[in-house]
Design a protein around this motif. Structure first.
Motif, short mmCIF file in Angstrom:
data_model
loop_
_atom_site.label_atom_id
_atom_site.label_comp_id
_atom_site.label_asym_id
_atom_site.label_seq_id
_atom_site.Cartn_x
_atom_site.Cartn_y
_atom_site.Cartn_z
N GLY A 179 -17.95 3.65 -12.23
CA GLY A 179 -16.61 4.23 -12.11
C GLY A 179 -15.65 3.14 -11.72
O GLY A 179 -16.05 2.04 -11.34
N GLY A 180 -14.35 3.41 -11.83
CA GLY A 180 -13.39 2.40 -11.45
C GLY A 180 -11.95 2.83 -11.68
O GLY A 180 -11.69 3.89 -12.23
N CYS A 181 -11.03 1.99 -11.23
CA CYS A 181 -9.61 2.26 -11.43
C CYS A 181 -8.80 1.00 -11.17
O CYS A 181 -9.30 0.01 -10.63
N THR A 182 -7.53 1.06 -11.55
CA THR A 182 -6.60 -0.04 -11.32
C THR A 182 -6.27 -0.15 -9.83
O THR A 182 -6.15 0.86 -9.13
N ALA A 183 -6.13 -1.38 -9.35
CA ALA A 183 -5.74 -1.60 -7.96
C ALA A 183 -4.91 -2.88 -7.88
O ALA A 183 -5.44 -3.97 -8.10
N MET A 184 -3.64 -2.77 -7.60
CA MET A 184 -2.76 -3.92 -7.52
C MET A 184 -2.94 -4.61 -6.17
O MET A 184 -2.38 -4.18 -5.16
N VAL A 185 -3.73 -5.68 -6.17
CA VAL A 185 -4.13 -6.30 -4.90
C VAL A 185 -3.75 -7.77 -4.81
O VAL A 185 -4.09 -8.43 -3.82
N ARG A 186 -3.03 -8.31 -5.80
CA ARG A 186 -2.77 -9.74 -5.82
C ARG A 186 -1.33 -10.06 -5.41
O ARG A 186 -0.39 -9.39 -5.79
N ASN A 187 -1.19 -11.12 -4.59
CA ASN A 187 0.11 -11.63 -4.14
C ASN A 187 0.95 -10.55 -3.46
O ASN A 187 2.16 -10.44 -3.68
N LEU A 188 0.31 -9.77 -2.62
CA LEU A 188 1.03 -8.77 -1.83
C LEU A 188 1.50 -9.39 -0.52
O LEU A 188 0.95 -10.39 -0.05
N ASN A 189 2.49 -8.76 0.10
CA ASN A 189 2.98 -9.23 1.40
C ASN A 189 2.11 -8.78 2.55
O ASN A 189 2.36 -9.13 3.71
N HIS A 190 1.11 -7.97 2.25
CA HIS A 190 0.21 -7.45 3.29
C HIS A 190 -1.22 -7.55 2.78
O HIS A 190 -1.46 -7.89 1.62
N ASP A 191 -2.17 -7.25 3.64
CA ASP A 191 -3.58 -7.34 3.30
C ASP A 191 -4.07 -6.05 2.65
O ASP A 191 -3.39 -5.02 2.68
N THR A 192 -5.25 -6.11 2.06
CA THR A 192 -5.86 -4.96 1.41
C THR A 192 -7.16 -4.61 2.11
O THR A 192 -7.92 -5.50 2.50
N PHE A 193 -7.41 -3.32 2.30
CA PHE A 193 -8.64 -2.83 2.90
C PHE A 193 -9.44 -2.09 1.84
O PHE A 193 -8.92 -1.21 1.16
N LEU A 194 -10.70 -2.45 1.72
CA LEU A 194 -11.60 -1.78 0.78
C LEU A 194 -12.73 -1.16 1.59
O LEU A 194 -13.35 -1.83 2.42
N VAL A 195 -12.98 0.12 1.35
CA VAL A 195 -14.02 0.85 2.09
C VAL A 195 -15.07 1.34 1.09
O VAL A 195 -14.75 2.09 0.17
N ILE A 196 -16.30 0.90 1.28
CA ILE A 196 -17.42 1.28 0.42
C ILE A 196 -18.39 2.10 1.28
O ILE A 196 -18.91 1.60 2.27
N ARG A 197 -18.62 3.34 0.87
CA ARG A 197 -19.43 4.25 1.69
C ARG A 197 -20.58 4.83 0.86
O ARG A 197 -20.37 5.31 -0.25
N ARG A 201 -26.83 9.76 -0.41
CA ARG A 201 -27.06 9.35 -1.80
C ARG A 201 -25.80 9.45 -2.65
O ARG A 201 -25.87 9.54 -3.89
N ARG A 202 -24.64 9.42 -2.03
CA ARG A 202 -23.36 9.46 -2.74
C ARG A 202 -22.55 8.22 -2.41
O ARG A 202 -22.33 7.91 -1.24
N LEU A 203 -22.08 7.53 -3.45
CA LEU A 203 -21.28 6.33 -3.29
C LEU A 203 -19.81 6.64 -3.51
O LEU A 203 -19.44 7.25 -4.52
N THR A 204 -18.95 6.22 -2.58
CA THR A 204 -17.50 6.33 -2.75
C THR A 204 -16.86 4.99 -2.40
O THR A 204 -17.33 4.26 -1.53
N VAL A 205 -15.80 4.67 -3.11
CA VAL A 205 -15.03 3.45 -2.86
C VAL A 205 -13.57 3.84 -2.67
O VAL A 205 -13.02 4.56 -3.51
N SER A 206 -12.96 3.37 -1.59
CA SER A 206 -11.57 3.71 -1.30
C SER A 206 -10.80 2.43 -0.99
O SER A 206 -11.37 1.42 -0.60
N SER A 207 -9.48 2.51 -1.17
CA SER A 207 -8.65 1.33 -0.95
C SER A 207 -7.37 1.71 -0.23
O SER A 207 -6.81 2.77 -0.47
N VAL A 208 -6.94 0.82 0.66
CA VAL A 208 -5.64 0.95 1.31
C VAL A 208 -4.86 -0.32 1.01
O VAL A 208 -5.34 -1.42 1.28
N ARG A 209 -3.66 -0.18 0.46
CA ARG A 209 -2.87 -1.34 0.05
C ARG A 209 -1.55 -1.40 0.81
O ARG A 209 -0.53 -1.78 0.26
#
Length: 224
Positions: A179-197, A201-209
């Protein structure tokens, strides 16, 4: 467990934290596993005496972060945890920043977060070996498949491998993507958080930008 990348831009890894999750009806209780966590101060990371983390390639310990690669073409770097992880349920939190002078979509291959048996083995899959055993979460910044129109890059995806599968660079990993999706994470003024859980037996991936308070077990926009 590791972060690895191949870049023509700079990648700064600011923190990695892995927690043990015990699930209830509505919430998850988190217990930080310090032997699998990487946070400031970074002094001693990569040295024999630290005992927890190894550096590979062009990775370098800076004052406020670990730089996996400089803003120079054809570089790669990684930081690998030395301690085997045998947790059944877990959550990995990765805090990073990507920056560089390259033009749009001409800024390197990307980087990966690895939860895999194969450790410290450089290769063609975002700086690590192909035909790996385990999970790879890829932050892909360059579209190799020229005619595809479904994806907008940068693009985050995941792949699970039993050692028999090959990552298809020409198709940006599409044949083996979970699975996947677009994530604008380059050259931002702030940091990015990626959470992999991985829980029950269930995998989820979340992002805070965006900047703000980031708490273990908190709510995040879910990618998949």
């Amino acid at each position: 467990m590791a972060a690895a990348g191949r870049w023509r831009t700079g990648l700064a890894l600011l923190a990695v934290a892995l927690g043990l999750g015990g699930t209830g009806a509505e919430q998850t209780e988190e217990h930080l596993k310090r032997e699998h966590s990487l946070s400031k101060p970074y002094q001693g990371v990569g040295s024999v005496s630290s005992g927890l983390w190894d550096l590979l390639g062009n990775a370098m310990v800076m004052t406020q972060f670990i730089r996996l690669t400089p803003d120079v073409q054809s570089k790669h770097g990684a930081v690998w945890n030395r301690v085997p992880c045998y947790l059944r349920d877990w959550e990995m939190q990765v805090h990073f920043k990507i920056h560089g002078q390259g033009k749009k979509n001409l800024n390197g291959d990307g980087f990966a977060i690895w939860y895999t048996k194969d450790r410290m083995q450089p290769g063609p899959v975002f700086g690590s070996k192909d035909n790996f055993l385990g999970l790879g979460v890829f932050v892909d910044t360059y579209p190799n498949e020229e005619k595809q129109q479904e994806r907008v890059f940068p693009y985050i995806s995941a792949m699970v491998n039993n050692g028999s599968l090959t990552y298809d660079h020409d198709r940006d990993g599409r044949p083996t993507e979970l699975g996947g999706c677009t994530a604008m994470v380059r050259n931002l003024n702030h940091d990015t958080f990626l959470v992999i859980r991985y829980v029950k037996r269930r995998l989820t991936v979340s992002s805070v930008r965006y900047p703000g308070i980031w708490e273990p077990g908190g709510g995040y926009p879910r990618i998949w």
